[in-house]
Design an enzyme around this catalytic site. Structure first.
Site, mmCIF file in Angstrom:
data_model
loop_
_atom_site.group_PDB
_atom_site.id
_atom_site.type_symbol
_atom_site.label_atom_id
_atom_site.label_comp_id
_atom_site.label_asym_id
_atom_site.label_seq_id
_atom_site.Cartn_x
_atom_site.Cartn_y
_atom_site.Cartn_z
ATOM 1 N N ASN A 176 -13.030 1.868 18.246
ATOM 2 C CA ASN A 176 -13.147 3.445 18.262
ATOM 3 C C ASN A 176 -14.781 3.592 17.212
ATOM 4 O O ASN A 176 -14.679 2.386 16.562
ATOM 5 C CB ASN A 176 -12.279 4.397 16.984
ATOM 6 C CG ASN A 176 -12.453 5.616 16.592
ATOM 7 O OD1 ASN A 176 -12.560 6.694 17.600
ATOM 8 N ND2 ASN A 176 -11.907 5.747 15.934
ATOM 9 N N TYR A 212 -12.964 -1.650 11.702
ATOM 10 C CA TYR A 212 -11.767 -1.058 11.515
ATOM 11 C C TYR A 212 -10.770 -1.551 12.708
ATOM 12 O O TYR A 212 -9.355 -2.351 12.815
ATOM 13 C CB TYR A 212 -11.367 0.091 11.112
ATOM 14 C CG TYR A 212 -9.811 0.547 11.277
ATOM 15 C CD1 TYR A 212 -8.943 0.115 10.344
ATOM 16 C CD2 TYR A 212 -9.044 1.484 11.807
ATOM 17 C CE1 TYR A 212 -8.409 1.369 9.586
ATOM 18 C CE2 TYR A 212 -7.996 2.386 12.046
ATOM 19 C CZ TYR A 212 -7.357 1.809 11.318
ATOM 20 O OH TYR A 212 -6.092 2.528 10.927
ATOM 21 N N GLY A 272 1.349 -1.580 -0.264
ATOM 22 C CA GLY A 272 0.050 0.375 -0.180
ATOM 23 C C GLY A 272 1.313 1.455 0.557
ATOM 24 O O GLY A 272 0.547 2.390 0.634
ATOM 25 N N VAL A 324 -3.198 -8.108 -1.198
ATOM 26 C CA VAL A 324 -2.798 -8.430 -0.713
ATOM 27 C C VAL A 324 -4.196 -9.037 -0.026
ATOM 28 O O VAL A 324 -3.321 -9.832 0.968
ATOM 29 C CB VAL A 324 -2.136 -7.718 0.378
ATOM 30 C CG1 VAL A 324 -1.100 -6.702 -0.449
ATOM 31 C CG2 VAL A 324 -3.174 -6.409 1.088
ATOM 32 N N GLY A 343 12.061 11.966 -8.136
ATOM 33 C CA GLY A 343 12.932 11.707 -8.433
ATOM 34 C C GLY A 343 13.526 10.975 -7.040
ATOM 35 O O GLY A 343 14.547 9.830 -7.509
#
Length: 175
Positions: free
Chosen positions: A154, A160, A18, A69, A59
């Site tokens: 949360n 999550y 990722g 994945v 660069g």
């Protein structure tokens, strides 16, 4: 000894899952500045191309790989391709992750599964296909990204938080 030599990754190869934007981009950029050759992946071609363009603008020489994945076969193929093109992977940074926030009562099973599959199963898949190489090389570093949500939870992020708690448990078990 110069400070930058103390932390040199010259000659090392790192895979940052990722790594085409956000935290993964910043990690890959830092590893490059330390001298490592970098491989990044993304599961969407358009995001991969955009990320690689951003690296070029700065660069930074990075090799990009199209790989989801959550798919063990794709991960295995990506790892082998990186080894052929860049050499043995020395550092694995499991950064790939998604969120699909919603209150538990409104969260779909598909959204729950997608987050668990990407954040936890994806971490498992990449470790699994790097572990043997690291044992054979008798060296290797695995850095798994988690979140404070994996410890504290949360509101609106049950999927999550569960995925990141799983990453913490997986990491502790492997250690």
């Amino acid at each position: 000894m110069e400070m930058d030599k103390l932390f040199s990754l010259e000659g090392k190869v790192a895979l940052v899952t990722g790594g085409v934007y956000g935290i993964g981009f910043a990690i890959a950029e830092a590893l490059t500045k330390a001298g490592a050759k970098i491989a990044v992946n993304c599961r969407k071609q358009e995001h991969l191309q955009k990320g690689l363009e951003e690296y070029r603008k700065k660069g930074i020489d990075v090799k990009g790989y199209l790989c989801d994945v959550t798919d063990e076969i794709q991960v295995q193929k990506m790892v082998r391709q990186i080894e052929r093109e860049l050499g043995n992977i020395d550092i694995l940074v499991n950064n790939a992750g998604i969120t699909k926030d919603n209150l538990m009562i409104k969260m779909s099973e598909d959204d729950f599964d997608a987050v668990i599959d990407t954040n936890l199963k994806g971490t498992f898949n990449t470790i699994k296909h790097m572990y043997r190489a690291f044992l054979k090389q008798r060296a290797g570093r695995i850095i798994n990204l988690s979140s404070v949500s994996g410890v504290l939870g949360n509101a609106g992020q049950a999927n999550y938080a569960a995925s990141k708690a799983g990453v913490i448990g997986l990491t502790k078990s492997m250690a």
